[in-house]
Design a protein around this motif. Structure first.
Motif, PDB file in Angstrom:
ATOM      1  N   LEU A   1    -139.018 -68.117  32.811  1.00 28.94           N
ATOM      2  CA  LEU A   1    -138.129 -67.495  33.782  1.00 28.94           C
ATOM      3  C   LEU A   1    -138.697 -66.160  34.251  1.00 28.94           C
ATOM      4  N   SER A   2    -139.179 -65.359  33.319  1.00 29.39           N
ATOM      5  CA  SER A   2    -139.758 -64.077  33.680  1.00 29.39           C
ATOM      6  C   SER A   2    -140.945 -64.262  34.619  1.00 29.39           C
ATOM      7  N   ARG A   3    -141.738 -65.268  34.343  1.00 25.66           N
ATOM      8  CA  ARG A   3    -142.893 -65.558  35.199  1.00 25.66           C
ATOM      9  C   ARG A   3    -142.450 -65.961  36.594  1.00 25.66           C
ATOM     10  N   LEU A   4    -141.396 -66.769  36.678  1.00 25.08           N
ATOM     11  CA  LEU A   4    -140.898 -67.198  37.975  1.00 25.08           C
ATOM     12  C   LEU A   4    -140.388 -66.005  38.787  1.00 25.08           C
ATOM     13  N   ILE A   5    -139.609 -65.142  38.152  1.00 26.57           N
ATOM     14  CA  ILE A   5    -139.088 -63.974  38.851  1.00 26.57           C
ATOM     15  C   ILE A   5    -140.237 -63.123  39.377  1.00 26.57           C
ATOM     16  N   GLU A   6    -141.222 -62.885  38.548  1.00 22.30           N
ATOM     17  CA  GLU A   6    -142.374 -62.067  38.952  1.00 22.30           C
ATOM     18  C   GLU A   6    -143.131 -62.709  40.111  1.00 22.30           C
ATOM     19  N   ASP A   7    -143.279 -64.021  40.061  1.00 21.63           N
ATOM     20  CA  ASP A   7    -144.025 -64.719  41.116  1.00 21.63           C
ATOM     21  C   ASP A   7    -143.252 -64.786  42.431  1.00 21.63           C
ATOM     22  N   LEU A   8    -141.911 -64.748  42.365  1.00 18.28           N
ATOM     23  CA  LEU A   8    -141.110 -64.838  43.579  1.00 18.28           C
ATOM     24  C   LEU A   8    -140.860 -63.478  44.231  1.00 18.28           C
ATOM     25  N   LYS A   9    -140.969 -62.403  43.480  1.00 19.24           N
ATOM     26  CA  LYS A   9    -140.659 -61.072  43.993  1.00 19.24           C
ATOM     27  C   LYS A   9    -141.369 -60.729  45.302  1.00 19.24           C
ATOM     28  N   PRO A  10    -142.659 -61.063  45.464  1.00 19.07           N
ATOM     29  CA  PRO A  10    -143.326 -60.699  46.725  1.00 19.07           C
ATOM     30  C   PRO A  10    -142.808 -61.496  47.929  1.00 19.07           C
ATOM     31  N   HIS A  11    -142.013 -62.522  47.696  1.00 23.40           N
ATOM     32  CA  HIS A  11    -141.636 -63.434  48.769  1.00 23.40           C
ATOM     33  C   HIS A  11    -140.188 -63.313  49.227  1.00 23.40           C
ATOM     34  N   GLY A  12    -139.387 -62.482  48.550  1.00 25.25           N
ATOM     35  CA  GLY A  12    -137.995 -62.375  48.957  1.00 25.25           C
ATOM     36  C   GLY A  12    -137.229 -61.361  48.123  1.00 25.25           C
ATOM     37  N   LYS A  13    -135.989 -61.140  48.515  1.00 31.57           N
ATOM     38  CA  LYS A  13    -135.120 -60.181  47.847  1.00 31.57           C
ATOM     39  C   LYS A  13    -134.121 -60.937  46.969  1.00 31.57           C
ATOM     40  N   PHE A  14    -134.000 -60.546  45.709  1.00 28.90           N
ATOM     41  CA  PHE A  14    -133.032 -61.155  44.794  1.00 28.90           C
ATOM     42  C   PHE A  14    -131.652 -60.556  45.055  1.00 28.90           C
ATOM     43  N   ILE A  15    -130.678 -61.405  45.368  1.00 31.06           N
ATOM     44  CA  ILE A  15    -129.325 -60.933  45.641  1.00 31.06           C
ATOM     45  C   ILE A  15    -128.314 -61.908  45.045  1.00 31.06           C
ATOM     46  N   THR A  16    -127.063 -61.460  44.994  1.00 29.04           N
ATOM     47  CA  THR A  16    -125.985 -62.355  44.566  1.00 29.04           C
ATOM     48  C   THR A  16    -125.585 -63.255  45.731  1.00 29.04           C
ATOM     49  N   ILE A  17    -124.897 -64.323  45.417  1.00 26.96           N
ATOM     50  CA  ILE A  17    -124.433 -65.227  46.471  1.00 26.96           C
ATOM     51  C   ILE A  17    -123.426 -64.518  47.371  1.00 26.96           C
ATOM     52  N   GLN A  18    -122.530 -63.726  46.797  1.00 23.79           N
ATOM     53  CA  GLN A  18    -121.559 -63.010  47.614  1.00 23.79           C
ATOM     54  C   GLN A  18    -122.244 -62.045  48.576  1.00 23.79           C
ATOM     55  N   ASP A  19    -123.276 -61.354  48.139  1.00 21.30           N
ATOM     56  CA  ASP A  19    -124.018 -60.469  49.039  1.00 21.30           C
ATOM     57  C   ASP A  19    -124.692 -61.263  50.140  1.00 21.30           C
ATOM     58  N   PHE A  20    -125.180 -62.445  49.811  1.00 17.13           N
ATOM     59  CA  PHE A  20    -125.771 -63.317  50.821  1.00 17.13           C
ATOM     60  C   PHE A  20    -124.746 -63.670  51.879  1.00 17.13           C
ATOM     61  N   MET A  21    -123.510 -63.936  51.453  1.00 16.62           N
ATOM     62  CA  MET A  21    -122.438 -64.232  52.400  1.00 16.62           C
ATOM     63  C   MET A  21    -122.166 -63.013  53.292  1.00 16.62           C
ATOM     64  N   VAL A  22    -122.173 -61.832  52.709  1.00 18.19           N
ATOM     65  CA  VAL A  22    -121.938 -60.616  53.484  1.00 18.19           C
ATOM     66  C   VAL A  22    -123.037 -60.430  54.513  1.00 18.19           C
TER      67      VAL A  22
END
Length: 258
Positions: free
Chosen positions: A232-253
């Motif tokens: 999981l840690s590896r996945l988060i690190e690999d995805l960081k350059p490609h997008g912003k991590f947010i909650t689903i509610q923030d995505f709705m906003v």
């Protein structure tokens, strides 16, 4: 335009052994679920990301202080009241109980095991979004290949399906994360992110504990415990350059659907 990455966790009783005729007491179900939370939180905090925690009211009542503390940095959403049983009235009861515990509003719902739910009842219970759709085919579970692959509205409720790959609709859920080769899973996630502008991935905290001693299929136990935390840690690190991590509610906003 930013790409958005939504990691979600179904915070629940560890009741999956019951599906395979392995008896497990409620106290142990709760303990394994809590151990899973304790296992993933240091990684989430180290990466300084926010997530959505779909929590059963039953679990939250066992660990109210933990869930209340999580609500300050993460979104708490409903996973109904109990993981192994459901009544329509649990939609409202679970939302109200979670709100009582965290002192904040609860906007989202995910049904246990992605079961079908009546959107009219979901709206009546006060939810603004639902993430109970898995638009793929899982043998023995469901065939949702005809449902929309990306976010859509139904009876006034926004429905955010779990992400699947474009075209073939290969699932990107927890079992895929465990069983696909890592680079293949990451490639599918990045392809989906590029196509849709977001990904919605989901896991369970109990996966991140050692569950090898339970009578579960190998595809469920694979890469459990510390090995899965590292993955999981590896996945988060690999995805960081490609997008912003947010909650689903923030995505709705951000999409003006608050």
């Amino acid at each position: 335009m930013s790409n958005y990455i939504m990691l979600s966790f179904d915070v629940e009783e560890f009741d999956i052994p019951l599906e395979y005729n392995h008896k497990i007491e409620m106290s142990e179900q709760m303990l394994i679920g809590k151990r899973g939370l304790d296992a993933i939180l240091p990684t989430i905090e180290a990466h300084n990301i926010t997530t959505t925690m779909f929590t059963t009211a039953n679990f939250a009542m066992y660990y109210p202080d933990t869930i209340k503390a999580l609500a300050y940095d993460h979104e708490i959403a409903s996973h109904t009241f109990f993981h192994s049983s459901f009544k329509n009235e649990d939609l409202l009861k679970s939302r109200l109980k979670l709100e009582e515990i965290i002192g904040m509003s609860v906007k989202g719902l995910r049904m246990p095991r992605m079961k079908k739910v009546d959107m009219a009842l979901v709206k009546k219970a006060g939810y603004t979004y639902d993430s109970s759709v898995h638009p793929t085919w899982i043998p023995g579970r469901y065939n949702n290949l005809k449902l929309p692959r990306t976010m859509y509205a139904e009876l006034g409720v926004q429905r955010l399906p779990a992400s699947v790959s474009p075209n073939l609709r290969l699932p990107l859920f927890w079992l895929a994360f465990k069983n696909y080769p890592y680079h293949f899973f990451k490639r599918l996630v990045l392809k989906t992110l590029k196509k849709d502008g977001y990904v919605c991935l989901y896991f369970h905290p109990w996966e991140f504990t050692d569950i090898n001693n339970y009578s579960l299929p190998n595809y469920v136990k694979k890469h459990c415990g510390a090995a899965l935390v590292e993955r999981l840690s590896r996945l988060i690190e690999d995805l960081k350059p490609h997008g912003k991590f947010i909650t689903i509610q923030d995505f709705m906003v951000f999409n003006d659907i608050a």
